[in-house]
Design an enzyme around this catalytic site. Structure first.
Site, PDB file in Angstrom:
ATOM      1  N   ASP A 287      35.420  39.875  34.749  1.00 12.64           N
ATOM      2  CA  ASP A 287      36.603  39.072  34.562  1.00 12.64           C
ATOM      3  C   ASP A 287      35.912  37.839  33.724  1.00 12.64           C
ATOM      4  O   ASP A 287      34.771  37.749  33.508  1.00 12.64           O
ATOM      5  CB  ASP A 287      36.926  38.722  36.086  1.00 12.64           C
ATOM      6  CG  ASP A 287      38.319  38.178  35.967  1.00 12.64           C
ATOM      7  OD1 ASP A 287      38.985  37.625  34.950  1.00 12.64           O
ATOM      8  OD2 ASP A 287      38.962  37.962  37.052  1.00 12.64           O
TER       9      ASP A 287
HETATM   10  C1  BGC Z   1      41.931  36.393  35.923  1.00 11.93           C
HETATM   11  C2  BGC Z   1      42.191  37.793  35.009  1.00 11.93           C
HETATM   12  C3  BGC Z   1      42.524  37.561  34.116  1.00 11.93           C
HETATM   13  C4  BGC Z   1      41.607  36.840  32.947  1.00 11.93           C
HETATM   14  C5  BGC Z   1      41.946  36.781  31.528  1.00 11.93           C
HETATM   15  C6  BGC Z   1      40.952  35.361  34.845  1.00 11.93           C
HETATM   16  O1  BGC Z   1      40.915  34.030  35.309  1.00 11.93           O
HETATM   17  O2  BGC Z   1      41.052  36.379  37.180  1.00 11.93           O
HETATM   18  O3  BGC Z   1      43.153  38.300  36.389  1.00 11.93           O
HETATM   19  O4  BGC Z   1      42.970  38.870  33.474  1.00 11.93           O
HETATM   20  O5  BGC Z   1      41.562  35.530  33.739  1.00 11.93           O
HETATM   21  O6  BGC Z   1      43.148  35.880  31.378  1.00 11.93           O
END
Ligand code: BGC
Length: 741
Positions: A287
């Site tokens: 993530d």
């Molecule tokens: C979130 C994810 C997301 C990623 C990219 C993160 O902060 O937890 O769910 O896909 O950002 O935007």
């Protein structure tokens, strides 16, 4: 003269994606790998978030100016995050293809989780449809839009099981039940990916957040997760497993720890379960900076250790963090890791790129005038269908709803009555200004003659100045419709709440209106279950509207005036009070169960609130009246190779045709480990015409009875079971059977 980007996009001739087997993409990836330097390989393991990855302490050594472009030209970028305009995507891809030594295409990814340019309802709302077919069709249509933006992958579905509405991300989830979650998870993947990517309109999906991110303690975002392996396997893993089985292209690790180790470097999760047990062969991405955050988890001393732990655990692709770019090469040179570990990750990345057709056409999904593919009538129609099926009617006394067209004088009141701020968090390219407010929807259906409107108050704050006007118009009306709830910005990532009340002075406004003694309909907008106890007592009808996206007002008006019949069922229980949380339908019995969930001394209960929620999982009313009878099973004892057939008759005893979500639960009377009081095993959405009845059949087999036993093996022990069929998780029509292998 050099062509403008637009002209270059216009001249693009798209080549079809060749459908290749895994063996073929593996071979192609291996051949390409042979030509790559170690640095180029590591480049494929990095996802860039232009213009700069702004992670403290990780400034890229090439300095400030245009370093994204520089990195791409040097072959040090594998993919790009959250760039959603076609022209920039084209420019970046062109750099990769024309300037990097091997011309390996980038892939482009973003979060298009409940719509792209067309705003669909938030995911928790769509889960209330209990309709995998609707989810699949919606995702096909969403993919169609995504596939015309230039993007190749959407970071969806989120399949984190949730039991705590304080967590802001419950709005992205499929709710509290692992069977429903799994069914919907697979539907998301089928809809986005459509098989093998040879369709020009399919996009790759990403199953997130692996693992158990929804179980953050106290519902506090990014918080610790502490869970037994049994709980993990039984309830939390099935949603992710369903994505793997449906062939999801990628998995994203979560921000939390599992069993003391950050998920992003958790070998048990990433290698033992995902790769070895499930034989998953897609790629695994972190993530957003979740790998670098291991320094703050205090499990890694520095970025070098982060890189080491992550690669050993099986992380293929780093989102934004640059620990791989900075340290993997030296870890190989020093002999701390073998280059084969890197090769393994890079093969996953290259195979993916071959699979989705980027080597056939790196400019796949790029169009000069993409707007013409967006918000097509059929997409909006589907968004409306989704909105209609997402609304849950929680109360309807004395047939307060539907409203009678052009007969009643309606006072429409509340901060969400004429608001178009209903895209919901993670709205991607959908725009609030294109969402239809409740007031506009009602006016376009029945005209404005009999509708008076007042805002009454804001969502937040304590300004009561407009109460008087709201009360005045309410006095002149036959019925009051009160549209209130949370602001859409109060749910989503990093939006945990410690209170589950309707904020600001909205409750006071509601009480003032109630004092007028007129029929009161409450419409609740929120990204999570809220405390609705006062409304349950004082409203004549309640609709849970969530955030419905573009078609918000049209869908709600259609339901309010009876053109559509509500059919949504809660995918998540609504507590009386935040103090009950977590409260979910499939709880364990305990050694001292309370009688009927009410207070009794020395039993497991509260002195001040029942154990059960205000509105349980699976609950939702209709304008039709459904009666269940004749629950039949075709055998009393059922053996390993057999199936049990369950049938039930459902009569629609009303004059209104309607859809009902028929739900089948089992209860195992005893087992070698404790099992929940009830477990959802099947559901079916069926249309039952007015004054008609239908016989619905379900079949279950031994896998539906299986549970992780004391030896952590999922098996159906030889036991006695109850089966319940009905319209929510409190269904009481029952039958008994035994399983004997
Ligand atoms: C979130 C994810 C997301 C990623 C990219 C993160 O902060 O937890 O769910 O896909 O950002 O935007």
């Amino acid at each position: 003269m050099e062509l403008t980007i637009k002209q270059q996009l216009e001249k693009l001739e798209h080549k079809p994606t060749i459908s290749r087997s895994k063996a073929e993409t593996l071979h192609l990836a291996q051949e390409l790998l042979k030509k790559m330097t170690l640095a180029e390989k590591i480049g494929q393991m990095f996802q860039l978030a232009p213009p700069e990855a702004n992670v403290e302490g990780l400034k890229w050594e090439h300095g400030e100016e245009n370093s994204s472009a520089k990195l791409i030209c040097e072959g040090k970028v594998g993919s790009v995050l959250s760039v959603t305009d076609s022209e920039t995507i084209f420019k970046l891809q062109k750099l990769a293809i024309e300037q990097s030594r091997l011309g390996i295409p980038l892939f482009f990814a973003a979060d298009m989780i409940h719509g792209c340019r067309t705003g669909f309802p938030i995911n928790l709302a769509m889960a209330c449809s209990f309709d995998p077919d609707l989810i699949e069709r919606s995702c096909r249509q969403i993919a169609y839009e995504v596939a015309h933006t230039g993007l190749n992958l959407t970071f969806s579905p989120m399949v984190d099981l949730v039991r705590d509405p304080r967590w802001g991300r419950v709005m992205e989830s499929n709710g509290e039940d692992s069977y429903l979650n799994s069914q919907l998870a697979a539907a998301y993947v089928r809809g986005y990916q459509q098989g093998d990517y040879s369709s020009a309109y399919s996009v790759a999906a990403c199953c997130k957040h692996f693992v158990a991110y929804g179980a953050a303690e106290g519902g506090r975002e990014y918080n610790t997760v502490d869970m037994s392996e049994r709980e993990l396997r039984q309830h939390y893993l099935p949603g992710y497993k369903a994505c793997a089985d449906a062939g999801v292209a990628s998995f994203m690790t979560s921000f939390n720890i599992y069993d003391g180790i950050p998920a992003t470097a958790n070998k048990f999760i990433l290698r033992d379960i995902l790769r070895n047990e499930w034989q998953y062969d897609g790629f695994v991405i972190s993530d957003y900076t979740s790998s670098y955050e291991m320094i703050d988890h205090k499990t890694a001393r520095d970025a070098r250790e982060v890189a080491l732990q992550s690669i050993v655990a099986g992380l293929d692709h780093e989102m934004v963090s640059m620990t791989y770019l900075q340290h993997l090469e030296e870890l190989v040179i020093s002999g701390e890791i073998k280059e084969s570990l890197i090769d393994e990750a890079v093969i996953h990345m290259l195979q993916f790129k071959y699979q989705i057709g980027l080597f056939d056409d790196p400019y796949k999904h790029l169009y000069a005038d993409r707007e013409q593919y967006m918000r097509l009538p059929e997409t909006l129609a589907l968004a409306k269908e989704a909105a209609l099926k997402s609304v849950v009617m929680l109360k309807n006394n004395n047939q307060t709803l539907p409203l009678v067209k052009n007969k009643q004088k309606i006072a429409l009141i509340g901060p969400l009555a004429d608001s178009n701020q209903v895209v919901g968090a993670w709205g991607s390219l959908a725009r609030n200004e294109e969402c239809i407010s409740l007031l506009s929807g009602m006016k376009s259906l029945v005209g404005g003659e009999n509708i008076v409107y007042a805002k009454g108050c804001d969502i937040l704050g304590n300004n009561r100045e407009d109460f008087a006007q709201a009360i005045a118009i309410a006095k002149s009306a036959d019925i009051i419709i009160l549209a209130l709830g949370e602001d859409q910005s109060m749910s989503g990532e990093a939006k945990s709440r410690a209170y589950l009340n309707i904020p600001g002075v909205q409750n006071e406004l509601a009480q003032a209106l109630k004092a007028l003694n007129k029929p009161l309909v409450t419409i609740v907008f929120s990204g999570r279950p809220l405390e609705l106890g006062w409304y349950a007592e004082n409203s004549d009808a309640i609709l849970q509207a969530w955030f419905l996206g573009n078609e918000n007002g049209n869908a709600l008006a259609s339901i309010l005036f009876g053109d559509s019949n509500p059919s949504g069922k809660l995918a998540m229980s609504f507590p009386y009070t935040v103090g009950q949380v977590p409260v979910y339908y499939n709880q364990y019995n305990t050694g001292r169960p309370s009688t009927n969930g009410e207070y009794s001394e020395y039993r497991s209960c509260y002195i001040d609130v029942p154990n059960y929620p205000l509105y349980p999982f699976g609950y939702g009313l209709s304008y039709s009246k459904f009666e269940y009878k004749e629950l039949l099973i075709d055998k009393k004892t059922f053996a390993a190779l057999q199936q049990l057939t369950v049938s039930v008759e459902i009569c629609n005893t009303s004059a209104v045709s309607g859809e009902e979500v028929v739900q089948l639960y089992i209860k195992c009377k005893n087992f070698s480990v404790v099992r929940p009081n009830r477990e959802l095993k099947r559901f079916k959405r069926v249309m039952i015409p007015a004054n008609c009845s239908k016989i619905i059949e379900f079949t279950i087999d031994k896998s539906d009875l299986a549970y992780y036993n004391a030896e952590m093996k999922s098996i159906p022990e030889n036991r006695d079971y109850m089966i319940y069929v009905g319209s929510d998780s409190n269904a009481d029509l029952s039958a008994e059977f035994s399983y004997l292998s």
